[in-house]
Design an enzyme around this catalytic site. Structure first.
Site, PDB file in Angstrom:
ATOM      1  N   ASP A 182      -2.243 -31.244 -11.601  1.00 10.99           N
ATOM      2  CA  ASP A 182      -2.964 -30.238 -12.402  1.00 10.99           C
ATOM      3  C   ASP A 182      -3.850 -29.380 -11.504  1.00 10.99           C
ATOM      4  OD1 ASP A 182      -1.943 -30.766 -14.892  1.00 10.99           O
ATOM      5  OD2 ASP A 182      -3.674 -31.893 -15.627  1.00 10.99           O
TER       6      ASP A 182
ATOM      7  N   HIS B  24      -9.236 -25.120 -16.630  1.00 13.34           N
ATOM      8  CA  HIS B  24      -9.541 -26.560 -16.613  1.00 13.34           C
ATOM      9  C   HIS B  24     -10.575 -26.831 -17.691  1.00 13.34           C
ATOM     10  CE1 HIS B  24     -11.870 -30.193 -15.087  1.00 13.34           C
ATOM     11  NE2 HIS B  24     -10.771 -30.638 -15.671  1.00 13.34           N
TER      12      HIS B  24
ATOM     13  N   PRO C  88     -18.465 -46.041 -11.924  1.00  9.62           N
ATOM     14  CA  PRO C  88     -18.042 -45.020 -12.902  1.00  9.62           C
ATOM     15  C   PRO C  88     -17.713 -43.648 -12.313  1.00  9.62           C
ATOM     16  CG  PRO C  88     -20.296 -45.785 -13.371  1.00  9.62           C
ATOM     17  CD  PRO C  88     -19.870 -46.430 -12.108  1.00  9.62           C
ATOM     18  N   GLU C  89     -17.966 -43.423 -11.042  1.00 12.01           N
ATOM     19  CA  GLU C  89     -17.740 -42.077 -10.487  1.00 12.01           C
ATOM     20  C   GLU C  89     -16.252 -41.774 -10.375  1.00 12.01           C
ATOM     21  OE1 GLU C  89     -20.257 -40.442 -10.562  1.00 12.01           O
ATOM     22  OE2 GLU C  89     -21.958 -41.712 -10.057  1.00 12.01           O
ATOM     23  N   GLY C  90     -15.932 -40.514 -10.648  1.00 13.24           N
ATOM     24  CA  GLY C  90     -14.529 -40.105 -10.690  1.00 13.24           C
ATOM     25  C   GLY C  90     -13.953 -39.725  -9.333  1.00 13.24           C
ATOM     26  N   PHE C  91     -12.660 -39.427  -9.362  1.00 11.55           N
ATOM     27  CA  PHE C  91     -11.879 -39.143  -8.157  1.00 11.55           C
ATOM     28  C   PHE C  91     -12.472 -37.986  -7.337  1.00 11.55           C
ATOM     29  CE2 PHE C  91      -8.182 -37.153  -6.049  1.00 11.55           C
ATOM     30  CZ  PHE C  91      -7.568 -38.250  -5.474  1.00 11.55           C
TER      31      PHE C  91
ATOM     32  N   THR D 285     -16.763 -31.728 -11.060  1.00 12.45           N
ATOM     33  CA  THR D 285     -16.304 -31.741  -9.663  1.00 12.45           C
ATOM     34  C   THR D 285     -14.792 -31.507  -9.601  1.00 12.45           C
ATOM     35  OG1 THR D 285     -16.099 -34.152  -9.684  1.00 12.45           O
ATOM     36  CG2 THR D 285     -18.148 -33.261  -8.820  1.00 12.45           C
TER      37      THR D 285
HETATM   38  C1  LIG Z   1     -19.293 -37.509 -16.716  1.00 15.08           C
HETATM   39  C2  LIG Z   1     -19.010 -37.490 -15.205  1.00 15.08           C
HETATM   40  O1  LIG Z   1     -17.831 -36.749 -14.961  1.00 15.08           O
HETATM   41  C3  LIG Z   1     -17.453 -36.610 -13.616  1.00 15.08           C
HETATM   42  O2  LIG Z   1     -16.160 -36.039 -13.634  1.00 15.08           O
HETATM   43  P1  LIG Z   1     -15.738 -34.672 -13.039  1.00 15.08           P
HETATM   44  O3  LIG Z   1     -16.826 -34.194 -12.152  1.00 15.08           O
HETATM   45  O4  LIG Z   1     -15.304 -33.746 -14.126  1.00 15.08           O
HETATM   46  O5  LIG Z   1     -14.371 -34.999 -12.223  1.00 15.08           O
HETATM   47  P2  LIG Z   1     -13.811 -36.336 -11.548  1.00 15.08           P
HETATM   48  O6  LIG Z   1     -14.815 -36.920 -10.648  1.00 15.08           O
HETATM   49  O7  LIG Z   1     -12.507 -36.023 -10.969  1.00 15.08           O
HETATM   50  O8  LIG Z   1     -13.541 -37.337 -12.743  1.00 15.08           O
HETATM   51  C4  LIG Z   1     -12.818 -36.950 -13.884  1.00 15.08           C
HETATM   52  C5  LIG Z   1     -11.442 -37.640 -13.971  1.00 15.08           C
HETATM   53  O9  LIG Z   1     -10.918 -37.388 -15.304  1.00 15.08           O
HETATM   54  C6  LIG Z   1      -9.543 -37.068 -15.269  1.00 15.08           C
HETATM   55  N1  LIG Z   1      -9.374 -35.620 -15.571  1.00 15.08           N
HETATM   56  C7  LIG Z   1     -10.341 -34.693 -15.763  1.00 15.08           C
HETATM   57  N2  LIG Z   1      -9.808 -33.472 -16.002  1.00 15.08           N
HETATM   58  C8  LIG Z   1      -8.457 -33.618 -15.948  1.00 15.08           C
HETATM   59  C9  LIG Z   1      -7.351 -32.709 -16.113  1.00 15.08           C
HETATM   60  O10 LIG Z   1      -7.495 -31.515 -16.323  1.00 15.08           O
HETATM   61  N3  LIG Z   1      -6.108 -33.241 -15.956  1.00 15.08           N
HETATM   62  C10 LIG Z   1      -5.902 -34.574 -15.701  1.00 15.08           C
HETATM   63  N4  LIG Z   1      -4.643 -34.993 -15.548  1.00 15.08           N
HETATM   64  N5  LIG Z   1      -6.917 -35.457 -15.564  1.00 15.08           N
HETATM   65  C11 LIG Z   1      -8.182 -34.982 -15.683  1.00 15.08           C
HETATM   66  C12 LIG Z   1      -9.100 -37.335 -13.818  1.00 15.08           C
HETATM   67  O11 LIG Z   1      -8.726 -38.676 -13.691  1.00 15.08           O
HETATM   68  C13 LIG Z   1     -10.389 -37.046 -13.040  1.00 15.08           C
HETATM   69  O12 LIG Z   1     -10.394 -37.592 -11.756  1.00 15.08           O
HETATM   70  C14 LIG Z   1     -17.319 -37.951 -12.931  1.00 15.08           C
HETATM   71  O13 LIG Z   1     -17.093 -37.803 -11.544  1.00 15.08           O
HETATM   72  C15 LIG Z   1     -18.564 -38.729 -13.125  1.00 15.08           C
HETATM   73  O14 LIG Z   1     -18.419 -39.958 -12.528  1.00 15.08           O
HETATM   74  C16 LIG Z   1     -18.853 -38.880 -14.619  1.00 15.08           C
HETATM   75  O15 LIG Z   1     -17.782 -39.590 -15.228  1.00 15.08           O
END
Ligand SMILES: C[C@@H]1O[C@H](OP(=O)(O)OP(=O)(O)OC[C@H]2O[C@@H](n3cnc4c(=O)[nH]c(N)nc43)[C@H](O)[C@@H]2O)[C@@H](O)[C@H](O)[C@@H]1O
Length: 391
Positions: free
Chosen positions: A334, A249, A36-39, A351
């Site tokens: 973005d 953001h 489940p961890e994001g990019f 993140t």
């Molecule tokens: C709740 C937690 O949140 C954590 O997310 P967090 O740190 O915000 O950030 P990320 O680890 O990047 O994961 C969030 C993902 O949501 C989409 N996303 C979020 N904000 C935007 C935006 O402004 N524009 C676009 N185009 N896409 C967005 C994008 O695919 C991004 O990689 C996760 O890493 C954890 O695993 C968990 O899900």
């Protein structure tokens, strides 16, 4: 069956740019992250491993180790099924040469062409797990111990020609450099993999070493060019550091569900942006919005903002680019746009926002234009920590 190719290798001579002198001596380190961890959390995990290898090699040790970049596959936040099930190499998002200038990394496909032939047999897979009583009793010591049970779903980024000889279950708590102790358990192993790479912690968070690695994570030229063109055309800026727009953001979706008290509603987000524009009286033409919010939420936010004279812009590609872009691309674009704005306000502890703040530190923006957050609808609004650059 996925086709394994490496477009950086010369098929005729069977050589690749990073070919080691004696490929027989090369050892491969692979890792994987909790699904489940994001990019952007994954980008941080990459840095921990890259630093682990780069630091070990600085001491003239472990020179035969290479870090294999785990393909981007099946990401939880990428909703489109087509994209989800296609493993993407790092060159899609990053300049791999720049990564290589910092750490001894290999694209997944390069390992096939250079070292492993048509399949990868992992000698030892260490399945990392948190201790059940994590940090209880004030016990923060770095430690690990092997255990009987563990589970690994074995997806291997969608490749079915990756196999494992031996699995070792480990409870782990502490810095990533301690992983070398696990590696030492199997001195003859040539291919080692760690699952749950998010469990080991940074050895040197926020130090010069951290920033040297961070600077090497340059986005691909393809994505930088698209963002650049948009910034020029839509946000009237021709410079690397712009003064014509501010950026927000606003993280929603699962983040808003799990940390609801940190993320404001559309109405409150609009109120905060309006207040900022009024107070700061920035001489700007527009507000750039990066968000994963639903169309409904965006509509509400825009309606509440429209009372203000500044236009709200969101990235939308021209027709040609739209045909080629995937979900992960939109997120990176973005981020690039936010990183160049005269003023940035992010989401607390996302993140995605952290990586934008880092990029702004690298570009040299004044700190007060970078370390800002949206406040919750009610309750405290602690200022974000200032993780400032160390050169
Ligand atoms: C709740 C937690 O949140 C954590 O997310 P967090 O740190 O915000 O950030 P990320 O680890 O990047 O994961 C969030 C993902 O949501 C989409 N996303 C979020 N904000 C935007 C935006 O402004 N524009 C676009 N185009 N896409 C967005 C994008 O695919 C991004 O990689 C996760 O890493 C954890 O695993 C968990 O899900």
């Amino acid at each position: 069956n996925l086709v394994l190719e490496n477009d950086q290798c010369d098929a005729a001579t069977k050589t690749c740019p990073d070919a080691a002198e004696n490929t027989n001596d090369i050892k491969l380190l692979l890792y994987d992250v909790n699904p489940p961890e994001g990019f952007n959390l994954r980008r941080d995990v990459y840095m921990r491993f890259a630093i682990m290898l780069a630091e070990a090699q600085k001491d003239g040790k472990k020179e035969n180790w290479r870090l294999v970049l785990p393909p981007w596959y099946n990401l939880f936040h990428w909703k489109s099924r087509v994209v989800k099930h296609e493993p993407m190499s790092w060159s899609y998002f990053f300049q791999v040469d720049a990564l290589k200038s910092y750490a001894p990394v290999l694209e997944f496909n390069e390992t096939f062409s250079q070292f492993t032939g048509n399949a990868i047999e992992i000698d030892v897979l260490y399945v990392l797990q948190n201790y059940k009583k994590l940090f209880e009793d004030g016990d923060y010591d770095d430690k690990w111990e092997t255990t009987e049970d563990c589970y690994y779903d074995g997806e291997f980024w969608g490749y079915n020609n990756v196999t494992v000889k031996e699995t070792v279950c480990v409870h782990y708590q502490g810095k990533i450099s301690m992983l070398w102790e696990l590696v030492a358990l199997h001195p003859s192993a040539k291919t080692i993999m760690f699952s749950n790479g998010e469990i080991p912690l940074h050895t040197s968070y926020g130090t010069k070493v951290y920033w040297d690695c961070r600077k090497s994570m340059k986005f691909s030229k393809r994505l930088l060019d698209i963002a650049d063109e948009y910034i020029k055309k839509e946000l009237s800026c021709n410079k690397v550091k712009c003064d014509s727009y501010m950026a927000v953001h606003w993280r929603r979706q699962d983040f808003a569900r799990s940390r609801g008290k940190d993320v404001p509603s559309p109405e409150q987000t609009a109120a905060q942006i309006n207040k900022l524009l009024y107070e700061k009286r920035m001489d700007i033409t527009g507000v750039f919005l990066a968000t994963d919010a639903t169309a409904e939420e965006i509509k509400k936010l825009k309606a509440a903002l429209s009372r203000h004279s500044h236009e709200v812009k969101m990235f939308s590609p021209n027709h040609k680019d739209a045909m080629q872009l995937r979900e992960g691309d939109y997120a990176v674009i973005d981020q690039i746009i936010c990183s160049r704005a005269v003023y940035f306000i992010g989401t607390h502890e996302s993140t995605f926002s952290f990586r934008i703040q880092e990029e702004r530190e690298i570009l040299g923006f004044p700190k007060e234009t970078t370390f800002n957050r949206l406040c919750p609808d009610s309750g405290d609004c602690e200022k974000p920590a200032r993780w400032t650059i160390v050169n």
